[in-house]
Design a protein around this motif. Sequence first.
Motif, PDB file in Angstrom:
ATOM      1  N   LYS A  49       0.834  -1.195   0.000  1.00 31.18           N
ATOM      2  CA  LYS A  49       0.000   0.000   0.000  1.00 31.18           C
ATOM      3  C   LYS A  49       0.875   1.255   0.000  1.00 31.18           C
ATOM      4  O   LYS A  49       1.889   1.304   0.697  1.00 31.18           O
ATOM      5  CB  LYS A  49      -0.915   0.002   1.219  1.00 31.18           C
ATOM      6  N   PRO A  50       0.504   2.267  -0.767  1.00 38.85           N
ATOM      7  CA  PRO A  50       1.292   3.501  -0.793  1.00 38.85           C
ATOM      8  C   PRO A  50       1.425   4.100   0.599  1.00 38.85           C
ATOM      9  O   PRO A  50       0.487   4.103   1.386  1.00 38.85           O
ATOM     10  CB  PRO A  50       0.491   4.421  -1.712  1.00 38.85           C
ATOM     11  N   GLY A  51       2.626   4.590   0.870  1.00 43.57           N
ATOM     12  CA  GLY A  51       2.880   5.203   2.168  1.00 43.57           C
ATOM     13  C   GLY A  51       3.712   6.453   2.003  1.00 43.57           C
ATOM     14  O   GLY A  51       3.633   7.140   0.977  1.00 43.57           O
ATOM     15  N   LYS A  52       4.528   6.734   2.996  1.00 41.58           N
ATOM     16  CA  LYS A  52       5.387   7.909   2.974  1.00 41.58           C
ATOM     17  C   LYS A  52       6.323   7.865   1.759  1.00 41.58           C
ATOM     18  O   LYS A  52       6.956   6.844   1.504  1.00 41.58           O
ATOM     19  CB  LYS A  52       6.201   7.952   4.261  1.00 41.58           C
ATOM     20  N   PRO A  53       6.426   8.925   0.969  1.00 44.57           N
ATOM     21  CA  PRO A  53       7.337   8.939  -0.181  1.00 44.57           C
ATOM     22  C   PRO A  53       8.787   8.729   0.266  1.00 44.57           C
ATOM     23  O   PRO A  53       9.229   9.304   1.264  1.00 44.57           O
ATOM     24  CB  PRO A  53       7.146  10.329  -0.785  1.00 44.57           C
ATOM     25  N   TYR A  82       6.378   0.410  -6.749  1.00 42.42           N
ATOM     26  CA  TYR A  82       5.873   1.255  -5.665  1.00 42.42           C
ATOM     27  C   TYR A  82       5.681   2.690  -6.131  1.00 42.42           C
ATOM     28  O   TYR A  82       6.624   3.352  -6.566  1.00 42.42           O
ATOM     29  CB  TYR A  82       6.841   1.232  -4.481  1.00 42.42           C
ATOM     30  N   SER A  83       4.465   3.212  -5.988  1.00 46.63           N
ATOM     31  CA  SER A  83       4.192   4.600  -6.369  1.00 46.63           C
ATOM     32  C   SER A  83       4.829   5.588  -5.414  1.00 46.63           C
ATOM     33  O   SER A  83       4.990   6.775  -5.740  1.00 46.63           O
ATOM     34  CB  SER A  83       2.679   4.835  -6.412  1.00 46.63           C
ATOM     35  N   ASP A  84       5.223   5.115  -4.215  1.00 46.19           N
ATOM     36  CA  ASP A  84       5.803   6.009  -3.222  1.00 46.19           C
ATOM     37  C   ASP A  84       7.335   6.004  -3.241  1.00 46.19           C
ATOM     38  O   ASP A  84       7.975   6.627  -2.390  1.00 46.19           O
ATOM     39  CB  ASP A  84       5.300   5.663  -1.810  1.00 46.19           C
ATOM     40  N   VAL A  85       7.949   5.283  -4.196  1.00 37.41           N
ATOM     41  CA  VAL A  85       9.409   5.199  -4.277  1.00 37.41           C
ATOM     42  C   VAL A  85       9.925   5.943  -5.508  1.00 37.41           C
ATOM     43  O   VAL A  85       9.438   5.741  -6.622  1.00 37.41           O
ATOM     44  CB  VAL A  85       9.889   3.734  -4.329  1.00 37.41           C
ATOM     45  N   THR A  86      10.913   6.791  -5.278  1.00 35.79           N
ATOM     46  CA  THR A  86      11.672   7.419  -6.366  1.00 35.79           C
ATOM     47  C   THR A  86      13.078   6.836  -6.324  1.00 35.79           C
ATOM     48  O   THR A  86      13.737   6.887  -5.272  1.00 35.79           O
ATOM     49  CB  THR A  86      11.739   8.945  -6.198  1.00 35.79           C
ATOM     50  N   ALA A 308      11.264   0.075   3.463  1.00 35.01           N
ATOM     51  CA  ALA A 308      10.812  -0.110   4.843  1.00 35.01           C
ATOM     52  C   ALA A 308      11.581   0.812   5.786  1.00 35.01           C
ATOM     53  O   ALA A 308      11.002   1.409   6.696  1.00 35.01           O
ATOM     54  CB  ALA A 308      10.987  -1.572   5.261  1.00 35.01           C
ATOM     55  N   LEU A 309      12.891   0.937   5.567  1.00 36.12           N
ATOM     56  CA  LEU A 309      13.697   1.842   6.394  1.00 36.12           C
ATOM     57  C   LEU A 309      13.228   3.286   6.239  1.00 36.12           C
ATOM     58  O   LEU A 309      13.088   4.024   7.221  1.00 36.12           O
ATOM     59  CB  LEU A 309      15.168   1.733   5.991  1.00 36.12           C
ATOM     60  N   GLY A 310      12.995   3.676   4.985  1.00 40.39           N
ATOM     61  CA  GLY A 310      12.579   5.049   4.721  1.00 40.39           C
ATOM     62  C   GLY A 310      11.222   5.387   5.296  1.00 40.39           C
ATOM     63  O   GLY A 310      10.940   6.550   5.617  1.00 40.39           O
ATOM     64  N   GLN A 311      10.374   4.376   5.433  1.00 35.33           N
ATOM     65  CA  GLN A 311       9.037   4.587   5.981  1.00 35.33           C
ATOM     66  C   GLN A 311       8.948   4.221   7.465  1.00 35.33           C
ATOM     67  O   GLN A 311       7.873   4.235   8.052  1.00 35.33           O
ATOM     68  CB  GLN A 311       8.020   3.773   5.173  1.00 35.33           C
ATOM     69  N   ASP A 312      10.109   3.869   8.034  1.00 41.21           N
ATOM     70  CA  ASP A 312      10.166   3.526   9.460  1.00 41.21           C
ATOM     71  C   ASP A 312       9.218   2.383   9.786  1.00 41.21           C
ATOM     72  O   ASP A 312       8.453   2.432  10.746  1.00 41.21           O
ATOM     73  CB  ASP A 312       9.845   4.752  10.316  1.00 41.21           C
ATOM     74  N   LYS A 313       9.277   1.345   8.960  1.00 40.92           N
ATOM     75  CA  LYS A 313       8.423   0.176   9.158  1.00 40.92           C
ATOM     76  C   LYS A 313       9.268  -1.076   9.393  1.00 40.92           C
ATOM     77  O   LYS A 313      10.454  -1.103   9.092  1.00 40.92           O
ATOM     78  CB  LYS A 313       7.515  -0.024   7.942  1.00 40.92           C
TER      79      LYS A 313
END
Length: 348
Positions: A49-53, A82-86, A308-313
């Motif tokens: 699911k899309p989350g923090k960019p 992933y739409s939230d990953v650049t 996961a690291l970038g989104q703190d998950k």
Amino acid sequence: MPETPFASRRGLLFGAAAVSAGAFVTGCTSNESSDDKPAANDRPAADDKPGKPVTIGFAGPQADHGWLNAINDNAKKRAEKYSDVTLEITEGSNDTAQQIGQIETLINKKVDVLVILPADGKALTQVGLKAMRAGIPVVNLDRIFNTPQAYRCWVGGDNYGMGLNAGHYIGEKLKGKADAKVVELAGLDNLELTKQRTQGFDDALKNYPNIKKVARQAAEFTVESGQAKTAQLLQAQSRIDALWNHDDDQGVGALRAIEQAGRDEFLMVGGAGALAAFEAIKADRGVLKATVLYPPTMAASAIDLARALGQDKGVGGLAEFEIPSSVTCYSAVVDKENVDQYMPTGFK
């Protein structure tokens, strides 16, 4: 071919199946007990699911080998999912100074996470440390830095496991044959990974007293070297029962030498997981019967872990709040029985 540790002993060892490289960072969003009450750790795990960019910087060596090209492809395709990953990806270089410069550019861009497959782990340790000190977590892919302080998580293959699984596969195939003879076509002997693969192979064969390794040649991970060294092995040995080749790229040359020699009395096991090897195994018209994976899908796993690291998950299926500090991919044996399952992971 890639140089990696025999099996990282830093942090938690965690086997990742090559065919589903990112499975361990997807799944449920909380760990639940059998009575459906939330467990103590109810931190969200990464999912689709899309989350923090998240902006992920990816820096690897020059893709001058089929496996390394597959590494880049796996990273790009995973990020596109992933739409939230650049994904900020560098051109790649085997020149350590140039690769360091590329990574420093990504640091200056203030990417959220870095994924680095160093051309030389020792030489690039300092730039890994620089990123970590700048607050940018590093996922160290395959070739390991000299200190765990230079990365947040290491993910890579198991060279010792490659040799071990190749040896057990051959051992089981030759279990009922008296005085069985095997030969080994290794990679570059100046690489630690080659020593690890050979050690695993030798350790596995100790379980089969009927089998003797009668010859070994070191090639150079190229088609040409594979052909020349295999020709030498076959000329020196009038009969063999099995050949283990460390690398499917040099295996193309090995198969040419075998065909030219008119030899078919033995079985061959390859290494890495090239598409050409999978196709030959599926066709089952020659000596190549199996290959042992060194999965380039580990790059897709590295992107998952970086996200996961970038989104703190955390990681689905694990109770810990954080992702593991070490992920060692499993070196599965692919033969005619399971080749269709692994075919999509084969690299050219």
